[in-house]
Scaffold this active site. Sequence first.
Site, PDB file in Angstrom:
ATOM      1  N   HIS A 138       0.837  -1.200   0.000  1.00 50.52           N
ATOM      2  CA  HIS A 138       0.000   0.000   0.000  1.00 50.52           C
ATOM      3  C   HIS A 138       0.872   1.250   0.000  1.00 50.52           C
ATOM      4  CE1 HIS A 138      -3.289   2.744   0.912  1.00 50.52           C
ATOM      5  NE2 HIS A 138      -4.121   1.740   0.687  1.00 50.52           N
ATOM      6  N   HIS A 139       0.430   2.251  -0.753  1.00 48.02           N
ATOM      7  CA  HIS A 139       1.203   3.491  -0.863  1.00 48.02           C
ATOM      8  C   HIS A 139       1.324   4.191   0.489  1.00 48.02           C
ATOM      9  CE1 HIS A 139       3.068   6.914  -2.661  1.00 48.02           C
ATOM     10  NE2 HIS A 139       2.667   6.664  -3.888  1.00 48.02           N
ATOM     11  N   ALA A 140       0.440   3.887   1.434  1.00 49.05           N
ATOM     12  CA  ALA A 140       0.550   4.469   2.775  1.00 49.05           C
ATOM     13  C   ALA A 140       1.744   3.898   3.534  1.00 49.05           C
ATOM     14  CB  ALA A 140      -0.736   4.220   3.568  1.00 49.05           C
TER      15      ALA A 140
END
Length: 453
Positions: A138-140
Amino acid sequence: MGLISPTDSMFLLAESREHPMHVGGLQLFEPPEGAGPDFIRDIYSAMLTFEDVQPTFRKHPGEVLGGIANLSWSFDHDIDLEYHLRRSALPSPGRVRELLELTSRLHGSLLDRHRPLWEAHLVEGLNDGRFAVYTKVHHALLDGVSAMKLMRRSLSIDPQDTELRAPWNMGPRRRRTSTSRSSRLGGLVKAAGSVAGLGPSVFTLARAALLEQQLTLPFGAPKTMFNVPIGGARRCAAQSWPIKRVVAVKDAAGVTVNDVILAMCAGALRAYLLEQKALPDRPLVAMVPVSLRSEDDAASGGNQVGAILCSLATDLDDPAQRLDTISASMRGNKEVFSQLPRLQQLGLSAFNMAPLAMALVPGLAQAAQPPFNIVISNVPGAREPLYWRGARLDGNYPMSIALDGQALNITLSNNADNLDFGLVGCRRSVPHLQRLLGHLEDSLTGLEEAVGV
């Protein structure tokens, strides 16, 4: 519990079924000589023993005050590695086509918010004896560049190195600056806020933006079939080209390698849009991430990446003229950047990237005509061959994110002697995405003929 930064929270809040917010990568490996039929199974079994999982790969969104989400991280102490690490086999006949179909399905599915936000898939059954690894994070948790660097750290330049390394088992390197990790987009947005407080320099920034707009004729990007709301299903395509072919065109034309890559993409996009009867009269505009490092700070750490606009000259039929126009557009916009202080360079980059941030807010992606049609990103990769337990890395294809208004993304990375292209598109909005691979080859061949190599 740890607080989620505003930047990371943005990627969590923006995620929906139509907009998975993970970055991915597909690696192809050639097994070492003498590898038996259990080579992949042995790797899988060994990786399941790497239970010392680093904090980044332990966290997922938690809840505070009885149900408020996306404010804090929750860290799992017992990781179910058999869930996160999966072993798959391709159906017959086991072509790369079947591998890309599997990758497309995996890349379009959401990560489970109740578990740490990553997956890794070992894929066997290719009819040429190779195997693949598809990962998504996930980009988070990580941006694409950070994920690529972590992947490279798990590999070796020594084909005799049989030590097995897993990315989730590797601790972060000691940072050379005190700046905490943030995505490129987050860093640029913060820089834009800093520029806004510089008083008179705001006018310099506005002047630079107008000048760049004049250089990127004709004052904006046309609306295309790529600049539409998207669905949740994805289609992925991947292929490699020898770097020496691109370098030969570069030397003959007196341009840069990136100019040739952009011209190669431009020719392919023109042919694809003509095929779809959707080529606009005005040239497409690409947003191109570029390095802002000078020779003096080439070895320094931190994010120093800008984003500039480039006319792709898709209105021109002649490959040589298209290459000249692209080279002039890139030269002119780099000239604008070179005349600005570093902070204003980052601020102008944030100005150019603002539509990507707006695309994360429901209803805003289609509020105005797009300033660019597509992101074409060249991510630095390894210059030497890499190995994983003796298996040679044959292909390293980055798989990025499609957004509302940006239904197609082209990202590439150098891998030893090759350039590895990863294409990601909305399955509904970009039909027959794989045809772009043939158009890329035709476009490069046309450039070679145009410059006489």
